[in-house]
Design an enzyme around this catalytic site. Sequence first.
Site, PDB file in Angstrom:
ATOM      1  N   ASP A 135      20.185   2.873  -9.194  1.00 53.03           N
ATOM      2  CA  ASP A 135      21.513   3.330  -9.072  1.00 53.03           C
ATOM      3  C   ASP A 135      22.119   3.147 -10.476  1.00 53.03           C
ATOM      4  O   ASP A 135      22.660   4.189 -11.220  1.00 53.03           O
ATOM      5  CB  ASP A 135      22.350   3.130  -8.204  1.00 53.03           C
ATOM      6  CG  ASP A 135      21.635   3.077  -6.769  1.00 53.03           C
ATOM      7  OD1 ASP A 135      21.470   4.131  -6.278  1.00 53.03           O
ATOM      8  OD2 ASP A 135      21.625   1.796  -6.108  1.00 53.03           O
ATOM      9  N   HIS A 160      23.799   0.242  -1.859  1.00 50.02           N
ATOM     10  CA  HIS A 160      22.747   1.154  -2.315  1.00 50.02           C
ATOM     11  C   HIS A 160      22.835   2.191  -1.178  1.00 50.02           C
ATOM     12  O   HIS A 160      21.855   2.092  -0.343  1.00 50.02           O
ATOM     13  CB  HIS A 160      21.533   0.371  -2.446  1.00 50.02           C
ATOM     14  CG  HIS A 160      20.549   1.619  -2.576  1.00 50.02           C
ATOM     15  ND1 HIS A 160      20.413   2.372  -3.819  1.00 50.02           N
ATOM     16  CD2 HIS A 160      19.363   2.075  -1.806  1.00 50.02           C
ATOM     17  CE1 HIS A 160      19.230   3.361  -3.397  1.00 50.02           C
ATOM     18  NE2 HIS A 160      18.689   3.168  -2.390  1.00 50.02           N
ATOM     19  N   ALA A 191       0.931  -1.212  -0.018  1.00 51.22           N
ATOM     20  CA  ALA A 191       0.034  -0.033   0.233  1.00 51.22           C
ATOM     21  C   ALA A 191       0.889   1.128   0.047  1.00 51.22           C
ATOM     22  O   ALA A 191       0.266   2.543   0.104  1.00 51.22           O
ATOM     23  CB  ALA A 191      -0.903   0.044   1.377  1.00 51.22           C
TER      24      ALA A 191
HETATM   25  P1  NAX Z   1       6.323   4.181   1.901  1.00 48.71           P
HETATM   26  O1  NAX Z   1       6.218   4.572   3.306  1.00 48.71           O
HETATM   27  O2  NAX Z   1       5.290   4.770   0.955  1.00 48.71           O
HETATM   28  O3  NAX Z   1       5.517   2.340   1.844  1.00 48.71           O
HETATM   29  C1  NAX Z   1       5.962   1.516   2.642  1.00 48.71           C
HETATM   30  C2  NAX Z   1       4.934   0.541   3.173  1.00 48.71           C
HETATM   31  O4  NAX Z   1       5.591  -0.536   3.534  1.00 48.71           O
HETATM   32  C3  NAX Z   1       4.068   1.140   3.933  1.00 48.71           C
HETATM   33  O5  NAX Z   1       2.680   0.737   3.371  1.00 48.71           O
HETATM   34  C4  NAX Z   1       4.100   0.253   5.214  1.00 48.71           C
HETATM   35  O6  NAX Z   1       2.868   0.097   5.898  1.00 48.71           O
HETATM   36  C5  NAX Z   1       4.710  -0.963   4.518  1.00 48.71           C
HETATM   37  N1  NAX Z   1       5.296  -1.882   5.524  1.00 48.71           N
HETATM   38  C6  NAX Z   1       6.436  -1.320   6.512  1.00 48.71           C
HETATM   39  N2  NAX Z   1       6.662  -2.288   7.389  1.00 48.71           N
HETATM   40  C7  NAX Z   1       6.025  -3.362   6.560  1.00 48.71           C
HETATM   41  C8  NAX Z   1       6.196  -4.885   6.957  1.00 48.71           C
HETATM   42  N3  NAX Z   1       7.179  -5.477   8.033  1.00 48.71           N
HETATM   43  N4  NAX Z   1       5.486  -5.696   6.021  1.00 48.71           N
HETATM   44  C9  NAX Z   1       5.056  -5.301   5.190  1.00 48.71           C
HETATM   45  N5  NAX Z   1       4.553  -4.126   4.781  1.00 48.71           N
HETATM   46  C10 NAX Z   1       5.348  -3.198   5.537  1.00 48.71           C
HETATM   47  O7  NAX Z   1       7.583   3.938   1.199  1.00 48.71           O
HETATM   48  P2  NAX Z   1       8.068   3.612  -0.135  1.00 48.71           P
HETATM   49  O8  NAX Z   1       8.292   4.844  -0.822  1.00 48.71           O
HETATM   50  O9  NAX Z   1       7.123   2.576  -1.056  1.00 48.71           O
HETATM   51  O10 NAX Z   1       9.418   2.821   0.208  1.00 48.71           O
HETATM   52  C11 NAX Z   1       9.702   1.603   0.297  1.00 48.71           C
HETATM   53  C12 NAX Z   1      11.026   1.621   0.535  1.00 48.71           C
HETATM   54  O11 NAX Z   1      11.687   1.320  -0.483  1.00 48.71           O
HETATM   55  C13 NAX Z   1      11.760   2.204   1.686  1.00 48.71           C
HETATM   56  O12 NAX Z   1      12.262   1.753   2.473  1.00 48.71           O
HETATM   57  C14 NAX Z   1      12.386   3.204   0.859  1.00 48.71           C
HETATM   58  O13 NAX Z   1      13.581   3.628   1.426  1.00 48.71           O
HETATM   59  C15 NAX Z   1      13.037   2.278  -0.063  1.00 48.71           C
HETATM   60  N6  NAX Z   1      13.836   2.660  -1.321  1.00 48.71           N
HETATM   61  C16 NAX Z   1      14.735   1.931  -1.866  1.00 48.71           C
HETATM   62  C17 NAX Z   1      15.350   2.268  -3.252  1.00 48.71           C
HETATM   63  C18 NAX Z   1      16.341   1.397  -3.546  1.00 48.71           C
HETATM   64  O14 NAX Z   1      17.019   1.706  -4.754  1.00 48.71           O
HETATM   65  N7  NAX Z   1      16.850   0.146  -3.098  1.00 48.71           N
HETATM   66  C19 NAX Z   1      14.843   3.631  -3.684  1.00 48.71           C
HETATM   67  C20 NAX Z   1      13.702   4.133  -3.584  1.00 48.71           C
HETATM   68  C21 NAX Z   1      13.134   3.930  -2.163  1.00 48.71           C
HETATM   69  O15 NAX Z   1      13.569   4.976  -1.331  1.00 48.71           O
END
Ligand code: NAX
Length: 327
Positions: A161, A189, A13
């Site tokens: 990246d 990353h 979500a």
């Molecule tokens: P959001 O905060 O919009 O969405 C994350 C969702 O994960 C939330 O709905 C939350 O309820 C859910 N969540 C949290 N803990 C959970 C769990 N234990 N089980 C299931 N769902 C859980 O974040 P969003 O912008 O979608 O980013 C998600 C992640 O991607 C973040 O950690 C962010 O730092 C990381 N990213 C990684 C990138 C990469 O290149 N590796 C780049 C983009 C992004 O920054």
Amino acid sequence: SKKPVRVAVTGAAGQIGYALLFRIASGEMLGKDQPVILQLLEVPAEGPQKALKGVMMELEDCAFPLLAGMEAHSNPMTAFKDADYALLVGSRPRGPGMERAELLAVNGAIFIEQGKALNAVASRNVKVLVVGNPANTNAYIAMKSAPDLPRKNFTAMLRLDHNRALSQIAAKTGKPVAEIERMIVWGNHSPTMYADYRFATIGGQSVVKMINDQDWYVNVFLPTVAKRGAAIIEARGLSSAASAANAAIDHMRDWALGTNGKWVTMGIPSDGQYGIPKDVMFGFPVTCANGEYQVVEGLEIDAFSQQRIDATLAELLAEQDGVKHLL
Ligand code: NAX
């Protein structure tokens, strides 16, 4: 027609989830002939579960011919059941004033639980991509928590990246991004990543020779790629989501369907290549074929590159050290 495969997505979500699920369901990840069943995981709280239902309503309303089924879950033990692919996007972002140790600990708990659940219930061939930050260390934790699954099934996302590096080179040279070959991003990353275009070519010609500007490489290109995530937050008021989802699609598609010899970057557990200690979840140049990735070996590492690789490795080892009491 093909039998549907099960694709688990966590954080379904969230913002990346919203940019990702529709593309998986439309066949952009696994092919336009591959039906998928989406197994979506969110935290149990009412808000995220309700938001997840809303996303699923929209997925229904797309009437995707390849979407063979869809489930909402609040427990990884059911979400990962028989999963063929698992995209671990959800994680705990760094809150205001949160120390690094605390960030590693809360995410450690999440990725231990999810690693154990994958170990217990997922397909033995499950392909796991960790997107949630700190992505490399979260992937390492999940791998270590899943001793019955092959280590190679666990990967971390460096592809954003990699793609950012490609677009910077395309802009600098004025050449189409699709013609750039042999780009690499080594390591974590994080801003310590090392985007390396020493071997890159465009139409068979050396990118280093085309650009011919070491100062631009060191003082413009490397920091631009490394700080791109922060620049997006500054501009958009939100972190990268569509580009992150796109990179996740690229990573999984290439892993599943192959790269035809083209190099891409994946965060994978080292087998000791390039002096990176075994199991460190490190960005390497790979090619993919028949559902397997293979590290491009034998590349020369000059003194500058060694220094950059050592720096990103040191950061990963410190992160590993920060979670070792949890494992
Ligand atoms: P959001 O905060 O919009 O969405 C994350 C969702 O994960 C939330 O709905 C939350 O309820 C859910 N969540 C949290 N803990 C959970 C769990 N234990 N089980 C299931 N769902 C859980 O974040 P969003 O912008 O979608 O980013 C998600 C992640 O991607 C973040 O950690 C962010 O730092 C990381 N990213 C990684 C990138 C990469 O290149 N590796 C780049 C983009 C992004 O920054």
